[in-house]
Design an enzyme around this catalytic site. Structure first.
Site, short mmCIF file in Angstrom:
data_model
loop_
_atom_site.label_atom_id
_atom_site.label_comp_id
_atom_site.label_asym_id
_atom_site.label_seq_id
_atom_site.Cartn_x
_atom_site.Cartn_y
_atom_site.Cartn_z
N ASP A 134 -2.49 6.25 -3.85
CA ASP A 134 -1.31 5.59 -3.31
C ASP A 134 -0.80 4.54 -4.30
OD1 ASP A 134 -3.39 3.80 -2.95
OD2 ASP A 134 -2.71 3.10 -0.99
N SER A 162 0.82 -1.21 0.00
CA SER A 162 0.00 0.00 0.00
C SER A 162 0.86 1.26 0.00
CB SER A 162 -0.97 -0.04 1.19
OG SER A 162 -1.90 0.99 1.11
N ASP A 167 -5.70 2.20 -4.23
CA ASP A 167 -6.98 1.98 -3.55
C ASP A 167 -7.38 3.18 -2.70
OD1 ASP A 167 -5.07 1.56 -1.55
OD2 ASP A 167 -5.88 -0.36 -0.88
#
Length: 589
Positions: free
Chosen positions: A309, A149, A313
């Protein structure tokens, strides 16, 4: 200590490469001489945990790091689950732009292929929400995305998905974790290279049809505004940054396809690059990460800039204000704008016999609860993590009287469509720019929301506490809050009226046990304060951090837009003061 020695010793021999074996021998020698802590030692003595959110950690050698062996172990356990689940399992794999992401994706594909599993592998970097969609589109048994992430470059991660495109959920989560934990011998992992005949036979590329179909479903989703003309869309000037991640191609194509032709990508950040060279953290929550987007917006006079990012998401936005500068909206504000817009839209034209459901997490602003109440929507509060929102969506699939409208969390993750089961910056970005095109001014619309539903402000403190010492400090902090009677205690200008412990499911004071309804036990503590204010503390499930969330409603309701700035300043000052006192109370100051 004996167990830790064995963990290190296992890396001093085959199947590990000679260089890794030598490193492990050096670590073992240091450990035997009494050096039992520190990140280098713990890389070999503290296993990387695989939880319901998958696993995430620093890249490196050892059982506590992301490497081909720890990834292979996770892939092996998951593959064994898939072959038990169905006779002809299919696994979809995607990966982001991080260091070794593609290699880890190929390791996962090879381990799965060694089990006779058909693998559909994205040939280029792809957004996490597209992986969730692809699992459903290809009618797969499961999915995996290699991503950490928004973490720094030295991190990577492995996230697993079930057949509906959702992250691991009961009862399958425990089965999968158990199968992964049962892998005790590293020699059990069979690695197939992309040149292996079995790999070539079973691993196929994901086609362009997957994203094309996603766009078709988006067109049918009902989030496109009927009040906005093609001319309105073409006039809007947008800047977009994928922050060196996966979103570049996908976001621009999506926005262009829906009539937003004037989209400029930040040149320094448009291409995938796992070093994230222009930012400290590739996270749209960080103003510093958006600096280049703002600079380009000022140069070309953009109406707004958006950023995602690395795995695309999460979504952040900066919008042009009346002074000609740009104002950043936080995750609670973005989510509340999307929630209010959709809630007002469906309440104006309700579906006969079906009630819309808004889903939020327990740490997301209660402004959204007020939005749901005033628009006669059902509200469902869940624990932090989009897997819990997806779990509610799964139940709503079978519900004849309710349907999913919107889900979101304060950490810049939102979902306004039913055909993805994880937070989705792509569909959320489209909805957000549709609101911008219709309302013309997002800041004015935010103020309208405050006037209509109540003025709220939120805060988030995140403290990094690494290693075993950090883990202990986090647990000690939570335990001290559990042991103190906090009801009636004054924090700043408000008294504590309620106490909720989501781990033991204990409610004290005015707090109700109904807050735990349908929720699993979780290491979360929430204080309710006078005047619709909350303080929540929880350890992160994916990082060595403890997080403190604040959500405060102004005790003075603004009557007109001009009153909002002063009341906001006063509310934020109060929030920061109370936050500091809470940190002190928790032994984290």
């Amino acid at each position: 200590m004996a167990t830790e020695s064995k963990l290190i010793e296992s890396w001093t021999k085959a199947p590990f490469p000679p260089k890794v074996q030598e490193e492990a021998k050096s670590i073992l020698s240091r450990f035997q001489k009494g050096e039992t802590s520190g990140l280098e030692i713990e890389a070999y003595t503290v296993p990387l945990e695989f939880g319901t959110g998958g696993m995430r950690g620093r890249i490196g050698n050892g059982i506590g790091r992301m490497n081909e062996f720890t990834v292979g172990k996770a892939a092996l356990g998951f593959s064994r689950y898939l072959v038990k689940k169905t006779k002809k399992p299919i696994l979809v794999i995607a990966y982001d732009s991080r260091r070794r992401s593609r290699e880890f994706a190929e390791v996962t594909a090879g381990v799965a292929a060694a089990h006779g599993i058909k693998v559909i592998l994205f040939s280029e970097v792809a957004p996490t929400p597209l992986l969730s969609y692809a699992v459903r589109y290809y009618k797969a048994t499961g999915g995996v995305v290699l991503t950490a992430s928004h973490n720094p470059p030295e991190y990577n991660g492995f996230k697993a998905y079930l057949a509906k495109g959702e992250q691991l959920a009961p009862p399958d989560d425990k089965k999968i974790i158990s199968l992964i934990e049962k892998v005790q011998d590293w020699n059990e992992i069979k690695f197939l290279s992309p040149k292996d005949p079995a790999y070539k036979k079973l691993v196929v590329k994901a086609g362009a049809d997957c994203f094309a179909n996603y766009l078709k479903d988006l067109k049918k989703s009902g989030i496109v505004s009927t009040k906005v003309s093609a001319k309105d869309r073409s006039k809007i000037r947008l800047v977009y940054s994928p922050l060196h991640g996966t979103g570049g191609y996908y976001m621009k194509k999506l926005l262009n396809d829906f009539g937003y032709k004037n989209v400029t990508l930040v040149p320094e950040q448009k291409d995938p690059d796992g070093e994230f060279p222009t930012v400290k953290f590739p996270n749209p929550e960080e103003p510093e990460a958006l600096a280049l987007s703002q600079k380009l917006s000022e140069k070309i006079g953009a109406d707004a800039f958006i950023a995602t990012d690395p795995d695309a998401d999460r979504l952040g936005i900066g919008v042009k204000n009346q002074e000609g500068g740009y104002t950043l909206l936080n995750g609670n504000q973005i989510g509340s704008i999307l929630a209010a817009y959709l809630a007002e839209k469906v309440s104006a034209k309700p579906k006969k016999g079906k009630k819309p459901v808004l889903v939020k997490t327990v740490v997301t602003t209660d402004l959204q609860a007020d939005i749901a109440k005033k628009n006669k929507l059902a509200l469902k509060n869940v624990l932090t993590g989009f897997k819990f929102i997806a779990e509610v969506m799964g139940k709503l699939d079978k519900n004849k009287t309710q349907y999913f409208l919107f889900g979101g969390e304060e950490s810049y993750g939102y979902l306004p469509v039913n055909f993805v089961r994880d937070k989705d910056s792509l569909s959320s970005a489209l909805l957000l720019v549709e609101v911008l095109a219709e309302k013309k001014d997002l800041l004015s619309y935010m103020n309208e929301i405050y006037l209509k539903y109540g003025l709220y402000q939120e805060g988030l403190k995140s403290l990094t506490l690494e290693g075993l010492a950090g883990k202990k400090k986090i647990q000690d902090s939570l335990q001290s809050l559990r042991e103190n009677d906090l009801i009636g205690k004054t924090l700043g200008k408000r008294k504590v009226t309620g106490f909720l412990d989501f781990k033991s499911k204990t409610a004290k004071g005015s707090a109700s046990k109904s807050a735990f309804s349908g929720l699993p036990s979780s290491d979360v503590i929430q204080l309710e304060l006078e005047g619709s204010a909350k303080l929540t503390i929880r350890p992160s499930g994916t990082e060595p951090k403890i997080k403190i969330y604040s959500s405060f409603k102004s005790r003075t309701a603004p009557q007109k837009e001009s009153e909002i700035p002063k009341l906001t300043t006063e509310l934020l000052d109060e929030l920061k003061e109370t936050e500091a006192l809470f940190l002190q109370l928790a032994g984290l100051k």
